[in-house]
Design an enzyme around this catalytic site. Structure first.
Site, PDB file in Angstrom:
ATOM      1  N   GLU A 134       7.716  18.937 -20.659  1.00  0.00           N
ATOM      2  CA  GLU A 134       6.546  18.266 -21.240  1.00  0.00           C
ATOM      3  C   GLU A 134       5.547  19.294 -21.722  1.00  0.00           C
ATOM      4  O   GLU A 134       4.920  19.130 -22.777  1.00  0.00           O
ATOM      5  CB  GLU A 134       5.914  17.338 -20.196  1.00  0.00           C
ATOM      6  CG  GLU A 134       4.775  16.469 -20.736  1.00  0.00           C
ATOM      7  CD  GLU A 134       3.389  17.087 -20.621  1.00  0.00           C
ATOM      8  OE1 GLU A 134       2.419  16.472 -21.070  1.00  0.00           O
ATOM      9  OE2 GLU A 134       3.265  18.224 -20.073  1.00  0.00           O
ATOM     10  N   ASP A 176       0.853  -1.180   0.000  1.00  0.00           N
ATOM     11  CA  ASP A 176       0.000   0.000   0.000  1.00  0.00           C
ATOM     12  C   ASP A 176       0.895   1.239   0.000  1.00  0.00           C
ATOM     13  O   ASP A 176       1.835   1.332   0.786  1.00  0.00           O
ATOM     14  CB  ASP A 176      -0.895  -0.003   1.240  1.00  0.00           C
ATOM     15  CG  ASP A 176      -1.780   1.221   1.304  1.00  0.00           C
ATOM     16  OD1 ASP A 176      -2.739   1.294   0.538  1.00  0.00           O
ATOM     17  OD2 ASP A 176      -1.477   2.111   2.125  1.00  0.00           O
ATOM     18  N   ASP A 209       0.060  11.072 -15.444  1.00  0.00           N
ATOM     19  CA  ASP A 209      -0.058  12.512 -15.662  1.00  0.00           C
ATOM     20  C   ASP A 209      -1.438  12.957 -15.194  1.00  0.00           C
ATOM     21  O   ASP A 209      -2.450  12.536 -15.754  1.00  0.00           O
ATOM     22  CB  ASP A 209       0.129  12.815 -17.156  1.00  0.00           C
ATOM     23  CG  ASP A 209       0.332  14.293 -17.435  1.00  0.00           C
ATOM     24  OD1 ASP A 209       0.155  15.101 -16.509  1.00  0.00           O
ATOM     25  OD2 ASP A 209       0.675  14.630 -18.584  1.00  0.00           O
TER      26      ASP A 209
END
Length: 433
Positions: free
Chosen positions: A167, A39, A196
């Site tokens: 980006e 987790d 993203d």
């Protein structure tokens, strides 16, 4: 999103196991299942976002390409990974009149000819801190990489993580990274996972529909949570996965929505309101208050699930284990050294499938000749200067040793056959089924 890369840290569990195993040559019974993904602590991911927000606040309110906030973001992530035992590389490129940076982090071990890669863009637009776009993906990938280190995870594939620059200016950083990879190195990348905008405040749950196996891995994860998914279309081909897809590398990823308005059907499916998935997309209000904790938590766990699932975990062999955990230094371009385990209490000969666990920390595995030496002096070659430019040998070999008497002193023999690179035998074990 643009819509218009020391010694490995051992986990506490692993340390406890070593303590139980005791000193050199002690036998233990192992019957363990393949490791499940951990987790990912939401609090840790959010702390990374808080740190990225602080960086933006201290650097003109953003972390954009060519601005001081972006370089500070790279330095922040790199320091975390260096401390965790990653081999990191900062790659420079130039665009729009400024130097840009990619950060690549490699986790030691795994098959260098099969590389699973995960990444996210680290830059923001100039108008804001970029906490959802794309601090969210960057933070989740970072915390998953740190979870790999905490677990001492040793998958059969080599793990690599990337944080991309520029980006927002047209996938510049990831395109540059891919363009600099020789064709032979591109062929080694078995998959690239892109994250993203995975914490949008009015989230949807979107899965890329590029590579079927990667897509199904994410769908299965969310199905297990009872969360329906849809195919991602809003940013299709407009984030860094496109740079990898364009050269034939299998890709996949997750997304929670940007400026597109959530439909009434999607509201019924996921909750929220019939407004933009992220009303602060590319705006100054994309701060730490612009995150949906539930979406960020689910998607961060999905990142880890995909990496653990797709990295080809090899379950540890079961049986009686004899192990030497003492470090043995390997002289640079020097004489061979050995690590010994004394096998006792095994009836008859060794098996035809003797499992030889090797953990060698070294800066260039292509220098190393590694052999298993049986008690009678017979030699079994495990690795003869193979693996190219990769570091470390963390691998379980299978040897047909059925002609050998099982009991006696077995040795792992290692010799460094060239200069410059250094390392040591971390541990060596034999598993008798």
């Amino acid at each position: 999103m643009n819509i218009s890369v020391p010694r490995r840290i051992t986990s506490l569990a692993a340390l406890a196991a070593l303590a139980l195993a005791g000193l050199t040559g002690t036998a233990t019974a192992e019957s363990r299942a393949a490791a499940a993904a951990p987790d990912i602590p939401l609090a840790n991911v959010k702390q990374h976002l808080t740190d990225l927000q602080s960086i933006a606040t201290a650097n003109g309110g953003n972390r954009a390409h060519g601005r001081t906030g972006y370089k500070a973001s790279i330095d922040f992530v790199k320091a975390k990974l260096d401390a965790a035992g990653y081999t990191t590389t900062v790659q420079q490129f130039t665009t729009s009149g400024a130097i840009g940076y990619n950060l690549i982090a490699d986790w030691p071990g795994g098959d260098p000819n099969q590389v699973l890669m995960a990444g996210a863009h680290l830059d923001s637009v100039s108008s804001g801190a970029g906490i959802n776009d794309n601090g969210s993906g960057s933070a989740a990938v970072l915390e998953t990489a740190l979870a790999v280190a905490r677990a001492g995870y040793q998958p059969s594939k080599h793990l690599r993580f990337g944080w991309w620059g520029a980006e927002e200016l047209g996938l510049v950083g990831s395109k540059y990274y891919v363009s600099q990879l020789p064709t032979a190195e591109r062929d080694k990348v078995s998959g690239y996972l892109n994250f993203d905008m995975i914490g949008s405040p009015n989230p949807g749950y979107f899965v890329y529909d590029d590579d079927p196996a990667i897509e199904q891995t994410f769908k299965d994860y969310f199905a297990g949570l009872g969360v329906p998914t849809e195919i991602e279309t809003e940013g299709d081909g407009r984030s860094d996965h496109a740079s990898f897809k364009d050269v034939g590398i299998p890709v996949g990823g997750l997304f929670t929505g940007a400026s597109r308005v959530k439909s009434s059907a999607q509201v019924a499916k996921w909750g929220g309101t019939a407004t933009a998935f992220d009303r602060c997309y590319h705006s100054s209000c994309d701060t730490t208050s612009n995150i949906n904790d539930t979406a960020l938590d689910r998607n961060s766990d999905a990142v880890a699930h995909a990496i653990w699932t797709l990295s080809g975990t090899t379950p540890p062999p079961t049986g009686t284990v004899f192990e030497n955990t003492a470090d043995v230094s390997i002289p640079d371009n020097g004489a061979a050294v050995t690590s010994t385990v004394d096998v006792t209490g095994i009836t008859g000969n060794a098996p035809s499938n003797l499992a030889v666990g090797v953990n060698i920390v070294h800066t260039y595995r292509g220098d190393l000749v590694v052999d298993l030496v049986a008690p009678d002096g017979s030699v079994y070659s495990l690795s003869n200067r193979s693996g190219g430019s990769a570091d470390n040998i963390v691998q379980t070999f299978t040897v047909n040793a059925s002609t050998e008497v099982a009991n006696g002193a077995w040795k792992l023999r290692v010799q460094d056959k060239a200069s410059i690179d250094t390392g040591y035998i971390n541990n060596f074990k034999l598993t008798f089924p």
